[in-house]
Scaffold this motif. Structure first.
Motif, PDB file in Angstrom:
ATOM      1  N   ILE A   1       0.827  -1.203   0.000  1.00  0.00           N
ATOM      2  CA  ILE A   1       0.000   0.000   0.000  1.00  0.00           C
ATOM      3  C   ILE A   1       0.864   1.256   0.000  1.00  0.00           C
ATOM      4  CG2 ILE A   1      -1.655   1.367   1.343  1.00  0.00           C
ATOM      5  CD1 ILE A   1      -2.821  -1.294   2.347  1.00  0.00           C
ATOM      6  N   GLU A   2       1.937   1.252   0.817  1.00  0.00           N
ATOM      7  CA  GLU A   2       2.810   2.425   0.884  1.00  0.00           C
ATOM      8  C   GLU A   2       3.514   2.658  -0.454  1.00  0.00           C
ATOM      9  OE1 GLU A   2       6.186   4.509   3.741  1.00  0.00           O
ATOM     10  OE2 GLU A   2       5.818   2.357   3.924  1.00  0.00           O
ATOM     11  N   LYS A   3       3.921   1.581  -1.124  1.00  0.00           N
ATOM     12  CA  LYS A   3       4.568   1.725  -2.429  1.00  0.00           C
ATOM     13  C   LYS A   3       3.582   2.290  -3.454  1.00  0.00           C
ATOM     14  CE  LYS A   3       7.976  -1.980  -1.831  1.00  0.00           C
ATOM     15  NZ  LYS A   3       8.411  -3.334  -2.268  1.00  0.00           N
ATOM     16  N   GLU A   4       2.327   1.833  -3.388  1.00  0.00           N
ATOM     17  CA  GLU A   4       1.304   2.337  -4.313  1.00  0.00           C
ATOM     18  C   GLU A   4       1.035   3.814  -4.061  1.00  0.00           C
ATOM     19  OE1 GLU A   4      -1.976  -0.275  -3.562  1.00  0.00           O
ATOM     20  OE2 GLU A   4      -1.314  -1.746  -5.053  1.00  0.00           O
ATOM     21  N   ILE A   5       1.057   4.214  -2.791  1.00  0.00           N
ATOM     22  CA  ILE A   5       0.838   5.619  -2.438  1.00  0.00           C
ATOM     23  C   ILE A   5       1.985   6.479  -2.975  1.00  0.00           C
ATOM     24  CG2 ILE A   5       0.930   7.229  -0.480  1.00  0.00           C
ATOM     25  CD1 ILE A   5      -0.867   5.297   1.041  1.00  0.00           C
ATOM     26  N   ALA A   6       3.210   5.981  -2.816  1.00  0.00           N
ATOM     27  CA  ALA A   6       4.374   6.723  -3.305  1.00  0.00           C
ATOM     28  C   ALA A   6       4.323   6.875  -4.826  1.00  0.00           C
ATOM     29  CB  ALA A   6       5.663   6.012  -2.887  1.00  0.00           C
ATOM     30  N   LEU A   7       3.899   5.805  -5.504  1.00  0.00           N
ATOM     31  CA  LEU A   7       3.787   5.842  -6.963  1.00  0.00           C
ATOM     32  C   LEU A   7       2.709   6.827  -7.381  1.00  0.00           C
ATOM     33  CD1 LEU A   7       4.412   4.808  -9.797  1.00  0.00           C
ATOM     34  CD2 LEU A   7       2.798   2.926  -9.405  1.00  0.00           C
ATOM     35  N   ARG A   8       1.579   6.805  -6.672  1.00  0.00           N
ATOM     36  CA  ARG A   8       0.490   7.720  -7.017  1.00  0.00           C
ATOM     37  C   ARG A   8       0.912   9.164  -6.761  1.00  0.00           C
ATOM     38  NH1 ARG A   8      -5.949   7.413  -5.536  1.00  0.00           N
ATOM     39  NH2 ARG A   8      -6.539   9.145  -6.858  1.00  0.00           N
ATOM     40  N   ASP A   9       1.637   9.407  -5.674  1.00  0.00           N
ATOM     41  CA  ASP A   9       2.143  10.757  -5.406  1.00  0.00           C
ATOM     42  C   ASP A   9       2.976  11.252  -6.582  1.00  0.00           C
ATOM     43  OD1 ASP A   9       0.949  10.771  -2.931  1.00  0.00           O
ATOM     44  OD2 ASP A   9       2.802  10.515  -1.794  1.00  0.00           O
ATOM     45  N   HIS A  10       3.862  10.371  -7.052  1.00  0.00           N
ATOM     46  CA  HIS A  10       4.746  10.739  -8.162  1.00  0.00           C
ATOM     47  C   HIS A  10       3.938  11.039  -9.415  1.00  0.00           C
ATOM     48  CE1 HIS A  10       8.295  10.826 -10.729  1.00  0.00           C
ATOM     49  NE2 HIS A  10       7.678   9.977 -11.547  1.00  0.00           N
ATOM     50  N   GLN A  11       2.952  10.179  -9.696  1.00  0.00           N
ATOM     51  CA  GLN A  11       2.114  10.390 -10.885  1.00  0.00           C
ATOM     52  C   GLN A  11       1.344  11.705 -10.778  1.00  0.00           C
ATOM     53  OE1 GLN A  11      -0.227   6.787 -10.698  1.00  0.00           O
ATOM     54  NE2 GLN A  11       1.093   5.698 -12.119  1.00  0.00           N
ATOM     55  N   ASP A  12       0.779  11.966  -9.612  1.00  0.00           N
ATOM     56  CA  ASP A  12      -0.032  13.170  -9.425  1.00  0.00           C
ATOM     57  C   ASP A  12       0.815  14.444  -9.500  1.00  0.00           C
ATOM     58  OD1 ASP A  12      -2.340  11.699  -9.153  1.00  0.00           O
ATOM     59  OD2 ASP A  12      -2.323  11.705  -6.963  1.00  0.00           O
ATOM     60  N   MET A  13       2.043  14.375  -8.978  1.00  0.00           N
ATOM     61  CA  MET A  13       2.892  15.570  -8.938  1.00  0.00           C
ATOM     62  C   MET A  13       3.605  15.859 -10.256  1.00  0.00           C
ATOM     63  SD  MET A  13       4.559  15.541  -5.078  1.00  0.00           S
ATOM     64  CE  MET A  13       5.212  13.879  -5.181  1.00  0.00           C
ATOM     65  N   THR A  14       3.751  14.842 -11.092  1.00  0.00           N
ATOM     66  CA  THR A  14       4.507  15.029 -12.330  1.00  0.00           C
ATOM     67  C   THR A  14       3.641  15.034 -13.591  1.00  0.00           C
ATOM     68  OG1 THR A  14       4.944  12.637 -12.478  1.00  0.00           O
ATOM     69  CG2 THR A  14       6.579  13.993 -11.347  1.00  0.00           C
ATOM     70  N   ARG A  15       2.311  14.847 -13.430  1.00  0.00           N
ATOM     71  CA  ARG A  15       1.470  14.838 -14.619  1.00  0.00           C
ATOM     72  C   ARG A  15       1.477  16.223 -15.271  1.00  0.00           C
ATOM     73  NH1 ARG A  15      -4.033  14.116 -11.110  1.00  0.00           N
ATOM     74  NH2 ARG A  15      -4.446  16.324 -10.665  1.00  0.00           N
ATOM     75  N   GLU A  16       1.272  16.202 -16.576  1.00  0.00           N
ATOM     76  CA  GLU A  16       1.365  17.444 -17.352  1.00  0.00           C
ATOM     77  C   GLU A  16       0.195  18.385 -17.078  1.00  0.00           C
ATOM     78  OE1 GLU A  16       1.708  18.832 -22.056  1.00  0.00           O
ATOM     79  OE2 GLU A  16       1.928  16.739 -21.495  1.00  0.00           O
TER      80      GLU A  16
END
Length: 225
Positions: free
Chosen positions: A171-186
């Protein structure tokens, strides 16, 4: 014109819980934008659209009719006239929403509805780009966050309570991945508005965070709640 409170932040920071409590105490309408994006994600999943299929998303998202109503004091999300409150909180829908919410056509349709809701009603709205894009003129803006581990623990407890098997490290890895996706999306990336107040809820109670926001509203309006 309605009075607007914008609460942004990453997944699992407690935005919805805090927004609901603040809205309830102030007598404002709570607009759960995340639920609207989840409803869109559910619609696209039901249509068997792949999260990477941009053309498919562009074509199908226009067919989704997503509305919010208040029934017996509870927010109900309708997808094509069906109550989907019980279907939009799964991990699969959450992961799909992280992909589809970055689509410009999806965002355009939902932002228009969100702005319409806030045009003439006092609202508390939470999401990832409320203070920066949806309600840039909001009177109060909060950027609510918490450590990834604390957010994973919260999600872990929620899933266990539903009887779902889960692994907190996954779950923590998925949260970290989602954070990255949300912060870097165009399109409309997750970031604090320049005039947002940063609040770390890792070791704060729900009441403490809500009281802090209400205190800000009282100081800006000069009215005691």
């Amino acid at each position: 014109m309605g009075y607007k409170i914008a609460i942004d932040g990453p997944a699992g920071a407690g935005k919805s819980t805090i927004a609901k409590k603040v809205a309830g105490q102030l007598g404002f309408i709570y607009v759960d934008t995340g639920a609207m994006y989840r409803a869109m994600a559910l619609f696209l999943m039901n249509e068997n659209i792949d999260p990477e299929d941009t053309e498919g998303i562009n074509a199908k998202c226009k067919e989704a009719d997503i509305t919010i109503r208040y029934e017996n004091g509870e927010q109900v999300v309708y997808l094509n006239k069906e109550n989907v409150n019980g279907m939009i909180r799964t991990q699969q829908v959450s992961n799909m929403a992280s992909h589809t919410s970055a689509n410009p056509n999806v965002r355009k349709k939902l932002v228009e509805l969100q702005q319409k809701l806030a045009a003439d009603t006092d609202v508390v709205m939470d999401g990832r780009d409320i203070g920066t894009c949806v309600l840039p003129d909001a009177e109060v803006k909060i950027f609510l966050t918490a450590s990834s581990r604390v957010r994973a623990e919260r999600r872990y407890k929620e899933l266990l309570a539903k009887g779902e098997e889960c692994d907190i490290d996954v779950i923590e890895k998925e949260i970290a991945l989602r954070d990255h996706q949300d912060m870097t999306r165009e399109i409309s990336p997750l970031k604090p508005a320049d005039d947002a107040v940063f609040v770390d809820s890792s070791y704060m109670t729900i009441e403490e965070v809500a009281d802090m926001i209400i205190d800000m509203v009282e100081k800006k309006t000069g009215k005691k709640v």
